[in-house]
Write an enzyme that holds these catalytic residues in place. Sequence first.
Site, PDB file in Angstrom:
ATOM      1  N   GLU A   5       0.870  -1.175   0.000  1.00  0.00           N
ATOM      2  CA  GLU A   5       0.000   0.000   0.000  1.00  0.00           C
ATOM      3  C   GLU A   5       0.906   1.224   0.000  1.00  0.00           C
ATOM      4  O   GLU A   5       1.660   1.447   0.941  1.00  0.00           O
ATOM      5  CB  GLU A   5      -0.912  -0.037   1.230  1.00  0.00           C
ATOM      6  CG  GLU A   5      -2.238   0.681   1.024  1.00  0.00           C
ATOM      7  CD  GLU A   5      -2.062   2.190   0.990  1.00  0.00           C
ATOM      8  OE1 GLU A   5      -2.594   2.832   0.048  1.00  0.00           O
ATOM      9  OE2 GLU A   5      -1.380   2.731   1.869  1.00  0.00           O
TER      10      GLU A   5
ATOM     11  N   CYS B 291       4.054  -2.089  -8.713  1.00  0.00           N
ATOM     12  CA  CYS B 291       2.763  -1.626  -8.187  1.00  0.00           C
ATOM     13  C   CYS B 291       2.970  -0.412  -7.268  1.00  0.00           C
ATOM     14  O   CYS B 291       3.204   0.680  -7.754  1.00  0.00           O
ATOM     15  CB  CYS B 291       2.013  -2.765  -7.498  1.00  0.00           C
ATOM     16  SG  CYS B 291       0.250  -2.419  -7.301  1.00  0.00           S
TER      17      CYS B 291
ATOM     18  N   ARG C 221      -3.308   6.176  -8.937  1.00  0.00           N
ATOM     19  CA  ARG C 221      -3.445   5.029  -8.040  1.00  0.00           C
ATOM     20  C   ARG C 221      -4.745   4.283  -8.344  1.00  0.00           C
ATOM     21  O   ARG C 221      -5.732   4.883  -8.742  1.00  0.00           O
ATOM     22  CB  ARG C 221      -3.484   5.480  -6.569  1.00  0.00           C
ATOM     23  CG  ARG C 221      -2.213   6.095  -6.066  1.00  0.00           C
ATOM     24  CD  ARG C 221      -2.378   6.653  -4.661  1.00  0.00           C
ATOM     25  NE  ARG C 221      -2.404   5.602  -3.668  1.00  0.00           N
ATOM     26  CZ  ARG C 221      -3.432   5.327  -2.878  1.00  0.00           C
ATOM     27  NH1 ARG C 221      -4.553   6.008  -2.978  1.00  0.00           N
ATOM     28  NH2 ARG C 221      -3.352   4.368  -1.985  1.00  0.00           N
TER      29      ARG C 221
ATOM     30  N   ILE D 196      -3.250  -5.947  -9.284  1.00  0.00           N
ATOM     31  CA  ILE D 196      -4.044  -5.913  -8.055  1.00  0.00           C
ATOM     32  C   ILE D 196      -4.133  -4.461  -7.599  1.00  0.00           C
ATOM     33  O   ILE D 196      -3.137  -3.876  -7.186  1.00  0.00           O
ATOM     34  CB  ILE D 196      -3.407  -6.778  -6.945  1.00  0.00           C
ATOM     35  CG1 ILE D 196      -3.222  -8.222  -7.425  1.00  0.00           C
ATOM     36  CG2 ILE D 196      -4.248  -6.723  -5.671  1.00  0.00           C
ATOM     37  CD1 ILE D 196      -2.416  -9.090  -6.485  1.00  0.00           C
ATOM     38  N   ARG D 197      -5.311  -3.866  -7.701  1.00  0.00           N
ATOM     39  CA  ARG D 197      -5.485  -2.438  -7.374  1.00  0.00           C
ATOM     40  C   ARG D 197      -4.341  -1.624  -7.965  1.00  0.00           C
ATOM     41  O   ARG D 197      -3.696  -0.819  -7.296  1.00  0.00           O
ATOM     42  CB  ARG D 197      -5.556  -2.246  -5.855  1.00  0.00           C
ATOM     43  CG  ARG D 197      -6.849  -2.722  -5.272  1.00  0.00           C
ATOM     44  CD  ARG D 197      -6.931  -2.605  -3.758  1.00  0.00           C
ATOM     45  NE  ARG D 197      -6.094  -1.552  -3.209  1.00  0.00           N
ATOM     46  CZ  ARG D 197      -5.579  -1.588  -1.990  1.00  0.00           C
ATOM     47  NH1 ARG D 197      -5.778  -2.607  -1.211  1.00  0.00           N
ATOM     48  NH2 ARG D 197      -4.847  -0.591  -1.550  1.00  0.00           N
TER      49      ARG D 197
ATOM     50  N   HIS E 193       2.523  -7.178 -10.795  1.00  0.00           N
ATOM     51  CA  HIS E 193       3.338  -7.882  -9.799  1.00  0.00           C
ATOM     52  C   HIS E 193       4.075  -9.045 -10.449  1.00  0.00           C
ATOM     53  O   HIS E 193       3.593 -10.178 -10.416  1.00  0.00           O
ATOM     54  CB  HIS E 193       2.444  -8.421  -8.681  1.00  0.00           C
ATOM     55  CG  HIS E 193       1.853  -7.382  -7.800  1.00  0.00           C
ATOM     56  ND1 HIS E 193       2.447  -6.985  -6.619  1.00  0.00           N
ATOM     57  CD2 HIS E 193       0.715  -6.658  -7.912  1.00  0.00           C
ATOM     58  CE1 HIS E 193       1.703  -6.054  -6.047  1.00  0.00           C
ATOM     59  NE2 HIS E 193       0.648  -5.840  -6.807  1.00  0.00           N
TER      60      HIS E 193
ATOM     61  N   GLU F 106       6.484 -10.660  -9.393  1.00  0.00           N
ATOM     62  CA  GLU F 106       6.954 -11.607  -8.378  1.00  0.00           C
ATOM     63  C   GLU F 106       5.923 -12.688  -8.047  1.00  0.00           C
ATOM     64  O   GLU F 106       6.243 -13.678  -7.386  1.00  0.00           O
ATOM     65  CB  GLU F 106       7.345 -10.851  -7.093  1.00  0.00           C
ATOM     66  CG  GLU F 106       6.187 -10.300  -6.285  1.00  0.00           C
ATOM     67  CD  GLU F 106       5.590  -8.992  -6.788  1.00  0.00           C
ATOM     68  OE1 GLU F 106       4.745  -8.426  -6.085  1.00  0.00           O
ATOM     69  OE2 GLU F 106       5.967  -8.536  -7.895  1.00  0.00           O
TER      70      GLU F 106
END
Length: 199
Positions: free
Chosen positions: A50, A81, A110, A139-140, A175, A177
């Site tokens: 976040e 991200c 964002r 993801i977001r 992401h 990873e």
Amino acid sequence: MSGPRIGILALQGDVREHARGLTDVGAQPVEVRRAAQLAEVDGLVLPGGESTTIGRLLQVFELLEPLRAAVVAGLPVFGSCAGMILLARDVVDGRPDQPLIGGLDMVVRRNAFGRQVDSFEVDLDVDGVEGPPVHAVFIRAPWVEKAGDAVEVLARVAEAPVAVRQGSLLATAFHPELTGDSRMHRLFVDIVRSSGSGR
């Protein structure tokens, strides 16, 4: 020849997953929690998480200014991200007090693709990555709203830039990873080596 020592900012996010990706491509991952450790690494990964929380933790751990100085001094950095957001010059819909490291001449949005329930996966052609498309997990996720002339766009989703490079800085909205495909980590390690930072 040992691989480059790549730090992973270990305040929040997918630290273990990034360490696995870096190990897969011959780098030596090192968890970074203190400013003094920045001098001991050849490059740094800013993992997802976040962005507002990570920014606050950077201030609490007195890492924000040392990170800004390291980027200016040429330390190669890969942000995924939230890491992409932290490397941006500005954030369109961020909090006014959002701490940013900067370095990439871009403005990001964002949660550009929506909330957690709007997360998705897609196969992307990424410039500089050989082989089949990269399977990307969003993801977001942010996207790049505006990029300066020095920013090279490596991949897009629906015309929105989602992977960029500027000099020795690399950032993805997705992401890498989380998929077991370490080619984005390989690209970063190649950037580290070509910058003269890698061993």
